[in-house]
Design a protein around this motif. Structure first.
Motif, PDB file in Angstrom:
ATOM      1  N   LEU A   1     -17.916  30.899 -30.046  1.00 42.34           N
ATOM      2  CA  LEU A   1     -17.474  29.524 -30.289  1.00 42.34           C
ATOM      3  C   LEU A   1     -15.959  29.408 -30.090  1.00 42.34           C
ATOM      4  O   LEU A   1     -15.474  28.443 -29.492  1.00 42.34           O
ATOM      5  CB  LEU A   1     -17.865  29.102 -31.708  1.00 42.34           C
ATOM      6  CG  LEU A   1     -17.509  27.666 -32.117  1.00 42.34           C
ATOM      7  CD1 LEU A   1     -18.630  27.063 -32.970  1.00 42.34           C
ATOM      8  CD2 LEU A   1     -16.191  27.609 -32.883  1.00 42.34           C
ATOM      9  N   MET A   2     -15.200  30.388 -30.594  1.00 43.14           N
ATOM     10  CA  MET A   2     -13.739  30.376 -30.422  1.00 43.14           C
ATOM     11  C   MET A   2     -13.380  30.354 -28.938  1.00 43.14           C
ATOM     12  O   MET A   2     -12.507  29.589 -28.504  1.00 43.14           O
ATOM     13  CB  MET A   2     -13.120  31.619 -31.078  1.00 43.14           C
ATOM     14  CG  MET A   2     -13.183  31.641 -32.582  1.00 43.14           C
ATOM     15  SD  MET A   2     -11.888  30.630 -33.306  1.00 43.14           S
ATOM     16  CE  MET A   2     -12.054  31.139 -35.033  1.00 43.14           C
ATOM     17  N   ALA A   3     -14.032  31.196 -28.158  1.00 47.14           N
ATOM     18  CA  ALA A   3     -13.738  31.264 -26.729  1.00 47.14           C
ATOM     19  C   ALA A   3     -14.077  29.945 -26.042  1.00 47.14           C
ATOM     20  O   ALA A   3     -13.324  29.472 -25.172  1.00 47.14           O
ATOM     21  CB  ALA A   3     -14.505  32.423 -26.105  1.00 47.14           C
ATOM     22  N   ASP A   4     -15.208  29.333 -26.412  1.00 45.32           N
ATOM     23  CA  ASP A   4     -15.608  28.059 -25.810  1.00 45.32           C
ATOM     24  C   ASP A   4     -14.587  26.966 -26.125  1.00 45.32           C
ATOM     25  O   ASP A   4     -14.204  26.181 -25.244  1.00 45.32           O
ATOM     26  CB  ASP A   4     -16.986  27.640 -26.319  1.00 45.32           C
ATOM     27  CG  ASP A   4     -18.106  28.484 -25.738  1.00 45.32           C
ATOM     28  OD1 ASP A   4     -17.866  29.198 -24.741  1.00 45.32           O
ATOM     29  OD2 ASP A   4     -19.221  28.453 -26.292  1.00 45.32           O
ATOM     30  N   VAL A   5     -14.152  26.894 -27.394  1.00 49.42           N
ATOM     31  CA  VAL A   5     -13.191  25.863 -27.803  1.00 49.42           C
ATOM     32  C   VAL A   5     -11.872  26.047 -27.075  1.00 49.42           C
ATOM     33  O   VAL A   5     -11.274  25.076 -26.588  1.00 49.42           O
ATOM     34  CB  VAL A   5     -13.001  25.881 -29.328  1.00 49.42           C
ATOM     35  CG1 VAL A   5     -11.818  25.008 -29.729  1.00 49.42           C
ATOM     36  CG2 VAL A   5     -14.263  25.408 -30.044  1.00 49.42           C
ATOM     37  N   ALA A   6     -11.397  27.284 -26.984  1.00 50.20           N
ATOM     38  CA  ALA A   6     -10.131  27.549 -26.286  1.00 50.20           C
ATOM     39  C   ALA A   6     -10.224  27.130 -24.828  1.00 50.20           C
ATOM     40  O   ALA A   6      -9.289  26.498 -24.288  1.00 50.20           O
ATOM     41  CB  ALA A   6      -9.782  29.028 -26.396  1.00 50.20           C
ATOM     42  N   ARG A   7     -11.341  27.439 -24.191  1.00 51.05           N
ATOM     43  CA  ARG A   7     -11.525  27.086 -22.792  1.00 51.05           C
ATOM     44  C   ARG A   7     -11.552  25.561 -22.616  1.00 51.05           C
ATOM     45  O   ARG A   7     -10.945  25.020 -21.677  1.00 51.05           O
ATOM     46  CB  ARG A   7     -12.826  27.725 -22.283  1.00 51.05           C
ATOM     47  CG  ARG A   7     -13.057  27.599 -20.798  1.00 51.05           C
ATOM     48  CD  ARG A   7     -14.108  28.575 -20.321  1.00 51.05           C
ATOM     49  NE  ARG A   7     -15.279  28.586 -21.192  1.00 51.05           N
ATOM     50  CZ  ARG A   7     -15.622  29.621 -21.972  1.00 51.05           C
ATOM     51  NH1 ARG A   7     -14.897  30.714 -21.989  1.00 51.05           N
ATOM     52  NH2 ARG A   7     -16.703  29.566 -22.725  1.00 51.05           N
ATOM     53  N   GLU A   8     -12.238  24.864 -23.501  1.00 49.84           N
ATOM     54  CA  GLU A   8     -12.319  23.416 -23.402  1.00 49.84           C
ATOM     55  C   GLU A   8     -10.975  22.737 -23.648  1.00 49.84           C
ATOM     56  O   GLU A   8     -10.632  21.752 -22.967  1.00 49.84           O
ATOM     57  CB  GLU A   8     -13.358  22.903 -24.399  1.00 49.84           C
ATOM     58  CG  GLU A   8     -14.786  23.278 -24.023  1.00 49.84           C
ATOM     59  CD  GLU A   8     -15.783  22.950 -25.126  1.00 49.84           C
ATOM     60  OE1 GLU A   8     -15.363  22.271 -26.100  1.00 49.84           O
ATOM     61  OE2 GLU A   8     -16.945  23.382 -25.046  1.00 49.84           O
ATOM     62  N   LEU A   9     -10.199  23.252 -24.596  1.00 49.77           N
ATOM     63  CA  LEU A   9      -8.892  22.666 -24.877  1.00 49.77           C
ATOM     64  C   LEU A   9      -7.967  22.813 -23.673  1.00 49.77           C
ATOM     65  O   LEU A   9      -7.214  21.894 -23.336  1.00 49.77           O
ATOM     66  CB  LEU A   9      -8.264  23.344 -26.097  1.00 49.77           C
ATOM     67  CG  LEU A   9      -8.808  22.922 -27.457  1.00 49.77           C
ATOM     68  CD1 LEU A   9      -8.186  23.760 -28.571  1.00 49.77           C
ATOM     69  CD2 LEU A   9      -8.537  21.438 -27.725  1.00 49.77           C
ATOM     70  N   GLN A  10      -8.026  23.947 -23.015  1.00 48.64           N
ATOM     71  CA  GLN A  10      -7.147  24.155 -21.871  1.00 48.64           C
ATOM     72  C   GLN A  10      -7.557  23.342 -20.647  1.00 48.64           C
ATOM     73  O   GLN A  10      -6.702  22.998 -19.822  1.00 48.64           O
ATOM     74  CB  GLN A  10      -7.119  25.651 -21.534  1.00 48.64           C
ATOM     75  CG  GLN A  10      -6.337  26.484 -22.528  1.00 48.64           C
ATOM     76  CD  GLN A  10      -5.382  27.439 -21.844  1.00 48.64           C
ATOM     77  OE1 GLN A  10      -5.829  28.337 -21.140  1.00 48.64           O
ATOM     78  NE2 GLN A  10      -4.091  27.250 -22.032  1.00 48.64           N
ATOM     79  N   SER A  11      -8.828  23.047 -20.545  1.00 46.05           N
ATOM     80  CA  SER A  11      -9.296  22.303 -19.378  1.00 46.05           C
ATOM     81  C   SER A  11      -9.246  20.792 -19.592  1.00 46.05           C
ATOM     82  O   SER A  11      -9.457  20.029 -18.647  1.00 46.05           O
ATOM     83  CB  SER A  11     -10.730  22.715 -19.021  1.00 46.05           C
ATOM     84  OG  SER A  11     -11.627  22.404 -20.079  1.00 46.05           O
ATOM     85  N   ALA A  12      -8.993  20.361 -20.810  1.00 47.40           N
ATOM     86  CA  ALA A  12      -8.981  18.917 -21.126  1.00 47.40           C
ATOM     87  C   ALA A  12      -7.772  18.221 -20.496  1.00 47.40           C
ATOM     88  O   ALA A  12      -6.725  18.818 -20.319  1.00 47.40           O
ATOM     89  CB  ALA A  12      -8.967  18.722 -22.642  1.00 47.40           C
TER      90      ALA A  12
END
Length: 301
Positions: free
Chosen positions: A290-301
Motif C-alpha cells: 500500500l505504501m508503494a502504491d500511494v507513493a507512486r500515485e502521489l508522484q504521478s498526480a
C-alpha cells in the motif's frame, strides 16, 4: 540435550536492546522473569552471555558468535508460521508502529491514512519520531514495524525498499516585491532563507546539492518542522527550498507562491525499511504494498 525454545527470543531481545529493563518491557515480562530466563540460558550455553556495564549490558564473545545463527533460526520459524496465515485487510484489527521522517509524515502519511480508512479501517497506525539515528526509531530492534525516509548504511537485519525519488522547489510569499514568475540564481543568492532542520540526512543532502553547484544561501531562520515554513514565508520576503510534494501541498495556501529552483538541485531518495522478522508477515507485507502504491500515485498526480 533438550532446549527450551522460549529462551531464544529472550537472548535475541537482550542482544538488540542491550538493556534489561527495555528487553523485559518489549517481551511483556517482569525483570525477575527475564533474569531467571537469562540464568537458564547461561546454564545451557555455559557462558555468562552478557556482562553489566554502566549504561546497560554488553554481550560476550560467545553471545556475539551465537547471535546470527539464533536470529536466522527464529526468522525461519516466523516465516514458516506467518506464511501460512491469511490476511483480510477489510477485517483486520491491528496496531502497527512506524517511524516516518518529518517529510514522509507531512507529504505521504495523510494519503496513506486516507487509503487505510477506505480499505482497512481496523488497522491503526502509531507514528513515532524518526530521530537523528536509525536506531532511535526502534526499527533495528523490531519494536517498530517500519521506518520511512532517507536511509544510509542500514544494518544487515533490515530490508530496504526504494519508494521514490523526490525533487526540490522554492516557496516565496505571493506578494513578494522582487520575484515574478521565475526565480533567478542571483535573486536566490541575494534573498534570505528559511531552513528546515530535521530530518538530518535530508538537510545534509540539500546543503551538499547547493555546495556542489556553487550556489550560496543565507539562512535567516531554521525551523524544526515543515509546518512552520508557510507561516514564516507568509510574513517575510524570505525563501524556502522544499521537497516538491510539500510544495504541492503549500500551493493551496493563497499567501504563498511555488517556483522552480533557480538551478537543478537533483533529487533525494525516499526509502522504506523493516526488520527481517516482518519479511513474511501478511499484514506487514500488505502495508508495504500500500505504501508503494500511494507513493507512486502521489508522484504521478
Amino acid at each position: 540435550m533438550r532446549y527450551d525454545l522460549n529462551l531464544l527470543p529472550v537472548f535475541i531481545t537482550l542482544m538488540e536492546e542491550r538493556n534489561v529493563t527495555r528487553a523485559a518491557a518489549r517481551l511483556g515480562i517482569t525483570q525477575p522473569a527475564l533474569s531467571n530466563a537469562l540464568a537458564r540460558l547461561r546454564l545451557v550455553l555455559r557462558d555468562p552471555l552478557f556482562v553489566r556495564e554502566r549504561y546497560g549490558i554488553q554481550p560476550t564473545p560467545v553471545a556475539l558468535d551465537l547471535a546470527p545463527a539464533i536470529a536466522e533460526a527464529l526468522a525461519k520459524i516466523d516465516d514458516a508460521i506467518l506464511g501460512q496465515q491469511e490476511f483480510d485487510p477489510a477485517q483486520a484489527d491491528r496496531l502497527l508502529t512506524i517511524a516516518p521522517n518529518s517529510y514522509v509524515e507531512f507529504a505521504l502519511m495523510p494519503a496513506v491514512v486516507a487509503r487505510l480508512r477506505d480499505v482497512a479501517p481496523g488497522i491503526k497506525l502509531r507514528l513515532v519520531p524518526y530521530g537523528n539515528d536509525l536506531a532511535d526509531t526502534g526499527v533495528i530492534s523490531g519494536t517498530t514495524a517500519m521506518a520511512l525516509g532517507r536511509l544510509v548504511d542500514p544494518p544487515d537485519n533490515l530490508i530496504v525498499q526504494h519508494l521514490m525519488d523526490e525533487s526540490l522547489a522554492c516557496v516565496v510569499r505571493a506578494g513578494h516585491p522582487d520575484v515574478g514568475d521565475t526565480l533567478t540564481r542571483d535573486q536566490y543568492e541575494r534573498m534570505k532563507h528559511v531552513n528546515v532542520l530535521p530530518p538530518g540526512r535530508m538537510r545534509a543532502g540539500l546543503f551538499q546539492a547547493l555546495q556542489q553547484r556553487g550556489v550560496k544561501r543565507e539562512v535567516a531562520v531554521s525551523v524544526t518542522h515543515f509546518l512552520a515554513v508557510p507561516e514564516m514565508i507568509a510574513v517575510t520576503d524570505y525563501c524556502a527550498t522544499l521537497p516538491s510534494l510539500i510544495c504541492r501541498r503549500l500551493a493551496q495556501d493563497p499567501r504563498l507562491r511555488i517556483l522552480p529552483a533557480p538551478v537543478d538541485l537533483g533529487t533525494f531518495p525516499v526509502d522504506m525499511a523493516w526488520h527481517v522478522r516482518y519479511r513474511h508477515d501478511p499484514a506487514h507485507r500488505w502495508l508495504r504494498s500500500l505504501m508503494a502504491d500511494v507513493a507512486r500515485e502521489l508522484q504521478s498526480a
